[in-house]
Design an enzyme around this catalytic site. Structure first.
Site, PDB file in Angstrom:
ATOM      1  N   HIS A  65      -2.449  -6.802   5.840  1.00  0.00           N
ATOM      2  CA  HIS A  65      -1.754  -6.224   4.678  1.00  0.00           C
ATOM      3  C   HIS A  65      -2.765  -5.911   3.556  1.00  0.00           C
ATOM      4  O   HIS A  65      -2.761  -4.819   2.989  1.00  0.00           O
ATOM      5  CB  HIS A  65      -0.690  -7.227   4.203  1.00  0.00           C
ATOM      6  CG  HIS A  65       0.034  -6.838   2.942  1.00  0.00           C
ATOM      7  ND1 HIS A  65       1.394  -6.559   2.909  1.00  0.00           N
ATOM      8  CD2 HIS A  65      -0.399  -6.688   1.661  1.00  0.00           C
ATOM      9  CE1 HIS A  65       1.738  -6.252   1.671  1.00  0.00           C
ATOM     10  NE2 HIS A  65       0.676  -6.326   0.888  1.00  0.00           N
ATOM     11  N   GLU A  66      -3.638  -6.878   3.272  1.00  0.00           N
ATOM     12  CA  GLU A  66      -4.604  -6.692   2.180  1.00  0.00           C
ATOM     13  C   GLU A  66      -5.665  -5.658   2.557  1.00  0.00           C
ATOM     14  O   GLU A  66      -6.113  -4.878   1.706  1.00  0.00           O
ATOM     15  CB  GLU A  66      -5.267  -8.018   1.793  1.00  0.00           C
ATOM     16  CG  GLU A  66      -4.312  -9.151   1.397  1.00  0.00           C
ATOM     17  CD  GLU A  66      -3.323  -8.777   0.317  1.00  0.00           C
ATOM     18  OE1 GLU A  66      -3.606  -7.863  -0.477  1.00  0.00           O
ATOM     19  OE2 GLU A  66      -2.238  -9.393   0.273  1.00  0.00           O
TER      20      GLU A  66
ATOM     21  N   CYS B 251       5.089  -7.601  -1.310  1.00  0.00           N
ATOM     22  CA  CYS B 251       3.817  -7.198  -1.917  1.00  0.00           C
ATOM     23  C   CYS B 251       3.908  -7.389  -3.426  1.00  0.00           C
ATOM     24  O   CYS B 251       4.927  -7.054  -4.023  1.00  0.00           O
ATOM     25  CB  CYS B 251       3.549  -5.727  -1.590  1.00  0.00           C
ATOM     26  SG  CYS B 251       2.044  -5.069  -2.318  1.00  0.00           S
ATOM     27  N   LEU B 252       2.849  -7.912  -4.035  1.00  0.00           N
ATOM     28  CA  LEU B 252       2.860  -8.131  -5.486  1.00  0.00           C
ATOM     29  C   LEU B 252       2.971  -6.804  -6.245  1.00  0.00           C
ATOM     30  O   LEU B 252       3.406  -6.790  -7.389  1.00  0.00           O
ATOM     31  CB  LEU B 252       1.599  -8.876  -5.929  1.00  0.00           C
ATOM     32  CG  LEU B 252       1.475 -10.331  -5.447  1.00  0.00           C
ATOM     33  CD1 LEU B 252       0.172 -10.939  -5.949  1.00  0.00           C
ATOM     34  CD2 LEU B 252       2.665 -11.170  -5.907  1.00  0.00           C
TER      35      LEU B 252
ATOM     36  N   GLY C  85      -1.891 -13.340  -1.376  1.00  0.00           N
ATOM     37  CA  GLY C  85      -2.998 -12.421  -1.169  1.00  0.00           C
ATOM     38  C   GLY C  85      -3.010 -11.355  -2.248  1.00  0.00           C
ATOM     39  O   GLY C  85      -1.964 -11.008  -2.792  1.00  0.00           O
TER      40      GLY C  85
ATOM     41  N   GLN D 109      -5.193  -3.454  -6.368  1.00  0.00           N
ATOM     42  CA  GLN D 109      -3.934  -3.821  -7.028  1.00  0.00           C
ATOM     43  C   GLN D 109      -4.123  -4.144  -8.509  1.00  0.00           C
ATOM     44  O   GLN D 109      -3.160  -4.158  -9.270  1.00  0.00           O
ATOM     45  CB  GLN D 109      -3.281  -5.020  -6.330  1.00  0.00           C
ATOM     46  CG  GLN D 109      -2.769  -4.681  -4.926  1.00  0.00           C
ATOM     47  CD  GLN D 109      -2.108  -5.885  -4.286  1.00  0.00           C
ATOM     48  OE1 GLN D 109      -2.771  -6.710  -3.679  1.00  0.00           O
ATOM     49  NE2 GLN D 109      -0.805  -5.990  -4.427  1.00  0.00           N
TER      50      GLN D 109
ATOM     51  N   HIS E  86      -4.529  -2.268   1.756  1.00  0.00           N
ATOM     52  CA  HIS E  86      -4.681  -1.909   0.331  1.00  0.00           C
ATOM     53  C   HIS E  86      -6.043  -1.257   0.071  1.00  0.00           C
ATOM     54  O   HIS E  86      -6.156  -0.355  -0.756  1.00  0.00           O
ATOM     55  CB  HIS E  86      -4.568  -3.159  -0.551  1.00  0.00           C
ATOM     56  CG  HIS E  86      -3.157  -3.551  -0.895  1.00  0.00           C
ATOM     57  ND1 HIS E  86      -2.294  -2.714  -1.561  1.00  0.00           N
ATOM     58  CD2 HIS E  86      -2.466  -4.706  -0.686  1.00  0.00           C
ATOM     59  CE1 HIS E  86      -1.127  -3.332  -1.741  1.00  0.00           C
ATOM     60  NE2 HIS E  86      -1.210  -4.546  -1.212  1.00  0.00           N
TER      61      HIS E  86
HETATM   62 ZN   LIG Z   1       0.320  -5.949  -1.132  1.00  0.00          ZN
END
Ligand SMILES: [Zn+2]
Length: 188
Positions: free
Chosen positions: A144-145, A101-102, A46, A51, A148
């Site tokens: 989660h997304e 998380c990325l 995701g 991000q 963001h």
């Molecule tokens: Zn994340």
């Protein structure tokens, strides 16, 4: 398509609220494609637009590339979809999952979220639709997304102590990457 740089937390741009997209035009579709390419290149399931430094309500998700409940993983791209301007219509129950998380590489912690969710969103084709997910990687990923888009990260669900330890490691990681970029250090 173009690969974008993923911001690493702490970064002030990750703390801003994203804005509604509205109509899906060619520029939004291009952004969707860039996000998918960037997500796959980073081996993520995701990615939210903030991000990559874009404050728009867009999320790319593909959780089907991971095996689940005895099912074989699918090829990258087969389970890909986008949530534009998502709205949480229902959230109930609890589900605990170890998240990463990325934007916070190599850190994984348990987070408690809703188990059952219903989300309304616009697809890349501009059509409004509904998604229901129940205590799976998908329901976790969507929440989660969506965090963001509100300028929130999974570390904001942790204790202040844990968050501080992770912040220190991320600052070190960013300093190291910066040094590598400038040619002052080399990872061997
Ligand atoms: Zn994340």
């Amino acid at each position: 398509m173009a690969l974008r740089e993923i911001l690493i937390w702490p970064d002030p741009r990750l703390k801003h609220k994203a804005k509604p997209v509205g109509d899906v035009d060619a520029a939004v579709r291009k952004l969707c494609d860039d996000m998918a390419e960037t997500m796959y290149a980073a081996n993520g399931v995701g990615l939210a637009a903030p991000q990559i430094g874009v404050l728009q309500n867009i999320i790319a998700i593909d959780v089907e590339q991971r095996a689940s409940q005895g099912e074989e993983p699918k090829k990258k791209g087969e389970g890909l979809f986008w949530l534009i301007d998502p709205v949480l219509k229902l959230g109930e129950g609890e589900f605990v999952y170890t998240e990463g998380c990325l934007s916070i590489p190599d850190e994984y912690e348990e987070v408690t979220r809703f188990g059952h969710i219903v989300v309304e969103f616009t697809g890349r084709d501009g059509k409004r639709r509904k998604l229901e997910a129940n205590s799976t990687l998908l329901s976790v990923c969507v929440q989660h997304e969506m965090d963001h888009l509100q300028g929130k990260l999974f570390v904001d669900h942790l204790s202040a102590l844990k968050r501080e330890l992770i912040r220190r490691r991320m600052k070190k990681l960013k300093a190291q990457r910066e040094a590598e970029r400038k040619g002052e250090a080399t990872a061997l």
